[in-house]
Design a protein around this motif. Structure first.
Motif, PDB file in Angstrom:
ATOM      1  N   GLY A   8      10.899  11.226  10.847  1.00 22.11           N
ATOM      2  CA  GLY A   8       9.667  10.214  10.188  1.00 22.11           C
ATOM      3  C   GLY A   8      10.335   9.236   8.746  1.00 22.11           C
ATOM      4  O   GLY A   8      11.549   9.281   9.154  1.00 22.11           O
ATOM      5  N   ALA A   9       9.768   9.173   7.563  1.00 24.60           N
ATOM      6  CA  ALA A   9      11.012   8.307   7.032  1.00 24.60           C
ATOM      7  C   ALA A   9       9.958   9.525   5.807  1.00 24.60           C
ATOM      8  O   ALA A   9       8.935   9.576   5.659  1.00 24.60           O
ATOM      9  N   PHE A  10      10.840   9.130   4.113  1.00 24.22           N
ATOM     10  CA  PHE A  10      10.490   9.619   3.600  1.00 24.22           C
ATOM     11  C   PHE A  10      11.173   9.235   2.186  1.00 24.22           C
ATOM     12  O   PHE A  10      11.544   8.530   2.007  1.00 24.22           O
ATOM     13  N   VAL A  11      10.687   9.868   1.395  1.00 29.15           N
ATOM     14  CA  VAL A  11      10.469   8.878  -0.600  1.00 29.15           C
ATOM     15  C   VAL A  11      12.124   9.221  -0.132  1.00 29.15           C
ATOM     16  O   VAL A  11      12.510  10.133  -0.434  1.00 29.15           O
ATOM     17  N   ALA A  12      12.483   7.835  -0.853  1.00 29.35           N
ATOM     18  CA  ALA A  12      14.330   8.005  -1.308  1.00 29.35           C
ATOM     19  C   ALA A  12      14.634   8.788  -2.794  1.00 29.35           C
ATOM     20  O   ALA A  12      13.632   8.680  -3.891  1.00 29.35           O
ATOM     21  N   SER A  13      15.350   9.624  -3.915  1.00 31.59           N
ATOM     22  CA  SER A  13      15.978   9.990  -4.328  1.00 31.59           C
ATOM     23  C   SER A  13      15.339   8.531  -5.574  1.00 31.59           C
ATOM     24  O   SER A  13      15.814   7.170  -5.059  1.00 31.59           O
ATOM     25  N   ARG A  14      15.154   8.764  -6.543  1.00 34.84           N
ATOM     26  CA  ARG A  14      14.927   7.945  -7.812  1.00 34.84           C
ATOM     27  C   ARG A  14      16.163   7.426  -8.598  1.00 34.84           C
ATOM     28  O   ARG A  14      15.746   7.172  -9.569  1.00 34.84           O
ATOM     29  N   ARG A  15      17.051   7.890  -7.860  1.00 33.09           N
ATOM     30  CA  ARG A  15      18.425   7.319  -8.748  1.00 33.09           C
ATOM     31  C   ARG A  15      19.165   6.352  -8.377  1.00 33.09           C
ATOM     32  O   ARG A  15      18.458   4.822  -7.674  1.00 33.09           O
ATOM     33  N   GLU A  16      19.533   5.688  -9.768  1.00 31.04           N
ATOM     34  CA  GLU A  16      19.823   4.491 -10.283  1.00 31.04           C
ATOM     35  C   GLU A  16      21.033   3.598  -9.801  1.00 31.04           C
ATOM     36  O   GLU A  16      22.308   4.905 -10.034  1.00 31.04           O
ATOM     37  N   ASP A  17      22.163   2.513  -9.326  1.00 32.04           N
ATOM     38  CA  ASP A  17      23.074   2.653  -9.252  1.00 32.04           C
ATOM     39  C   ASP A  17      23.873   1.948  -9.779  1.00 32.04           C
ATOM     40  O   ASP A  17      22.993   1.894 -11.068  1.00 32.04           O
ATOM     41  N   GLN A  18      25.079   2.133 -10.465  1.00 30.03           N
ATOM     42  CA  GLN A  18      25.620   1.916 -11.570  1.00 30.03           C
ATOM     43  C   GLN A  18      27.301   0.926 -11.063  1.00 30.03           C
ATOM     44  O   GLN A  18      27.616   1.823 -10.409  1.00 30.03           O
ATOM     45  N   ASP A  19      27.103   0.240 -11.822  1.00 31.89           N
ATOM     46  CA  ASP A  19      28.519  -0.711 -11.250  1.00 31.89           C
ATOM     47  C   ASP A  19      30.156  -0.573 -11.898  1.00 31.89           C
ATOM     48  O   ASP A  19      31.159  -0.990 -11.968  1.00 31.89           O
ATOM     49  N   PHE A  20      29.814   0.377 -13.514  1.00 36.29           N
ATOM     50  CA  PHE A  20      30.771   0.514 -14.179  1.00 36.29           C
ATOM     51  C   PHE A  20      31.854   1.009 -13.685  1.00 36.29           C
ATOM     52  O   PHE A  20      33.122   0.910 -14.165  1.00 36.29           O
ATOM     53  N   LEU A  21      31.986   1.709 -12.735  1.00 37.86           N
ATOM     54  CA  LEU A  21      33.237   2.363 -12.182  1.00 37.86           C
ATOM     55  C   LEU A  21      34.068   1.593 -11.775  1.00 37.86           C
ATOM     56  O   LEU A  21      35.267   1.621 -11.572  1.00 37.86           O
ATOM     57  N   GLY A  22      33.226   0.129 -10.826  1.00 37.37           N
ATOM     58  CA  GLY A  22      34.258  -0.517 -10.188  1.00 37.37           C
ATOM     59  C   GLY A  22      34.401  -1.943 -11.001  1.00 37.37           C
ATOM     60  O   GLY A  22      34.461  -2.604 -10.459  1.00 37.37           O
ATOM     61  N   SER A  23      34.143  -1.506 -12.472  1.00 36.02           N
ATOM     62  CA  SER A  23      34.548  -2.844 -13.284  1.00 36.02           C
ATOM     63  C   SER A  23      35.323  -2.052 -14.474  1.00 36.02           C
ATOM     64  O   SER A  23      35.374  -1.632 -14.142  1.00 36.02           O
ATOM     65  N   ASN A  24      35.356  -3.544 -15.530  1.00 30.05           N
ATOM     66  CA  ASN A  24      35.735  -2.985 -16.852  1.00 30.05           C
ATOM     67  C   ASN A  24      34.496  -3.435 -17.728  1.00 30.05           C
ATOM     68  O   ASN A  24      34.994  -3.439 -19.005  1.00 30.05           O
ATOM     69  N   ILE A  25      33.543  -3.642 -17.411  1.00 32.44           N
ATOM     70  CA  ILE A  25      32.408  -3.806 -18.229  1.00 32.44           C
ATOM     71  C   ILE A  25      31.971  -2.684 -19.546  1.00 32.44           C
ATOM     72  O   ILE A  25      31.801  -2.839 -20.414  1.00 32.44           O
ATOM     73  N   GLY A  26      32.390  -1.306 -18.790  1.00 34.86           N
ATOM     74  CA  GLY A  26      32.288   0.116 -19.874  1.00 34.86           C
ATOM     75  C   GLY A  26      30.605   0.027 -19.339  1.00 34.86           C
ATOM     76  O   GLY A  26      29.308  -0.197 -18.992  1.00 34.86           O
ATOM     77  N   PHE A  27      30.177   1.562 -19.609  1.00 33.77           N
ATOM     78  CA  PHE A  27      28.808   2.321 -19.298  1.00 33.77           C
ATOM     79  C   PHE A  27      28.165   1.377 -19.742  1.00 33.77           C
ATOM     80  O   PHE A  27      26.641   1.016 -19.382  1.00 33.77           O
TER      81      PHE A  27
ATOM     82  N   ALA B 103       0.884  -0.876  -0.072  1.00 37.44           N
ATOM     83  CA  ALA B 103       0.092   0.050   0.258  1.00 37.44           C
ATOM     84  C   ALA B 103       0.537   1.293   0.002  1.00 37.44           C
ATOM     85  O   ALA B 103       0.295   1.846  -0.634  1.00 37.44           O
ATOM     86  N   VAL B 104       1.481   1.227   1.015  1.00 30.77           N
ATOM     87  CA  VAL B 104       2.936   2.459   1.174  1.00 30.77           C
ATOM     88  C   VAL B 104       3.895   2.539  -0.776  1.00 30.77           C
ATOM     89  O   VAL B 104       3.987   3.197  -1.032  1.00 30.77           O
ATOM     90  N   LEU B 105       3.790   0.928  -1.235  1.00 24.58           N
ATOM     91  CA  LEU B 105       4.511   1.550  -2.355  1.00 24.58           C
ATOM     92  C   LEU B 105       3.693   2.676  -3.813  1.00 24.58           C
ATOM     93  O   LEU B 105       3.695   3.465  -4.225  1.00 24.58           O
ATOM     94  N   ASP B 106       2.096   1.807  -2.898  1.00 23.22           N
ATOM     95  CA  ASP B 106       0.888   2.119  -4.050  1.00 23.22           C
ATOM     96  C   ASP B 106       0.846   3.759  -4.433  1.00 23.22           C
ATOM     97  O   ASP B 106       0.638   4.237  -4.973  1.00 23.22           O
ATOM     98  N   MET B 107       1.312   3.679  -2.568  1.00 20.17           N
ATOM     99  CA  MET B 107       0.792   5.461  -2.313  1.00 20.17           C
ATOM    100  C   MET B 107       1.877   6.789  -2.705  1.00 20.17           C
ATOM    101  O   MET B 107       1.857   7.698  -3.841  1.00 20.17           O
ATOM    102  N   ILE B 108       4.175   5.748  -2.923  1.00 20.69           N
ATOM    103  CA  ILE B 108       4.759   6.852  -3.583  1.00 20.69           C
ATOM    104  C   ILE B 108       4.527   6.790  -4.968  1.00 20.69           C
ATOM    105  O   ILE B 108       4.179   8.135  -5.789  1.00 20.69           O
ATOM    106  N   ALA B 109       4.453   5.642  -5.728  1.00 20.93           N
ATOM    107  CA  ALA B 109       4.163   5.482  -7.242  1.00 20.93           C
ATOM    108  C   ALA B 109       2.714   6.165  -8.267  1.00 20.93           C
ATOM    109  O   ALA B 109       2.301   7.428  -8.961  1.00 20.93           O
ATOM    110  N   ASN B 110       1.913   6.085  -7.438  1.00 17.74           N
ATOM    111  CA  ASN B 110       0.517   6.613  -7.773  1.00 17.74           C
ATOM    112  C   ASN B 110      -0.518   7.954  -7.185  1.00 17.74           C
ATOM    113  O   ASN B 110      -1.359   8.800  -7.653  1.00 17.74           O
TER     114      ASN B 110
END
Length: 258
Positions: free
Chosen positions: A87-106, A34-41
């Motif tokens: 209290g509790a707050f909606v987190a930033s919708r930023r995505e994690d990226q791992d390319f910096l710690g690997s050799n796979i490339g962006f 329900a909380v997820l629904d609240m945040i999204a909708n």
């Protein structure tokens, strides 16, 4: 668990049905959904404050233990964050990226996630390396490099601005290879037999210049992460030097340290 609201802009006016104790899903899971629904909708913007634990207990007719378990799961999944005493707050919708710690490339990382990566080539030509690039690429007499400037976007949103230098002797003809729809690392491997083994990278916090802001489609002085990298192939041979500017408002850089 149905959700109704008389004012989509205010979570305080949302009304919920009590959690169903006869349902197969645990009570905390119902509250979480329900909380997820609240945040999204509703929708709730980033950093918006959620109803307090006491308010959620009353709205769902459940105990504080149930509410805390639901919120803790959302914290673990990085959907929300908590501030002690506030209290509790909606987190930033930023995505994690791992390319910096690997050799796979962006682009390789996003391809693995089945996301659409596009490349805008700003410049691709033969040039002379500046002192910093020549030093890190270990160029002495011949300082000729391929200069490759690009903006890489994910699902149409610019993510990173990259200025790359590669020793021309290692990649003859690269200046003529169409790279708009090709991964640079994949091209280096398939066409020139060069596979990145490891890299050394340095990070700094900077503000976007007018030019960087325009290319990344952000406001001037927006915080960016500046990345300087030297990539090595087999036998510790430096192959690729780049400086890049990464948008922090849409993603986070993730490291795994062993």
């Amino acid at each position: 668990m149905a959700v109704e609201t008389s004012d989509p802009a205010s979570s305080s006016k949302i009304h919920y049905e009590a959690a169903d104790r006869n349902a197969s899903a645990p009570l905390w899971s119902q509250v979480k959904a329900a909380v997820l629904d609240m945040i999204a909708n509703t929708p709730l913007p980033e950093h918006a404050r959620l109803p307090s634990e006491a308010e959620l207990c009353a709205q769902f007719s459940v105990s504080r233990t149930v509410v805390r378990e639901a919120l803790n799961q959302l914290v673990f999944e990085r959907v929300i964050y908590k501030l002690q005493g506030k209290g509790a707050f909606v987190a930033s919708r930023r995505e994690d990226q791992d390319f910096l710690g690997s050799n796979i490339g962006f682009s390789g990382e996003w391809r693995e996630r089945n996301r659409a990566v596009s490349r805008r080539i700003l410049r691709q030509e033969i040039e002379q390396a500046d002192d910093r690039a020549a030093q890190l690429l270990r160029l002495t007499t011949d300082r000729t490099v391929i200069g490759l400037d690009r903006v890489l976007s994910v699902d149409g949103i610019p993510r990173i601005l990259v200025y790359t230098k590669i020793a021309a002797a290692n990649v003859p003809g690269l200046e003529r290879v169409p790279l708009e729809n090709r991964s640079l690392y994949d091209t280096l491997f398939r066409k020139f037999g060069l596979k990145m083994r490891h890299a050394e990278r340095w990070l700094a916090a900077v503000n976007a210049t007018i030019e960087q802001a325009k290319l990344l489609e952000v406001a001037e002085s927006t915080p960016l992460i500046a990345i300087e990298s030297i990539g090595f192939a087999a036998h510790e041979e430096p192959i690729e030097y780049y400086t890049a500017y990464y948008r922090t408002d849409v993603g986070r850089l993730h490291f795994s340290v062993g």
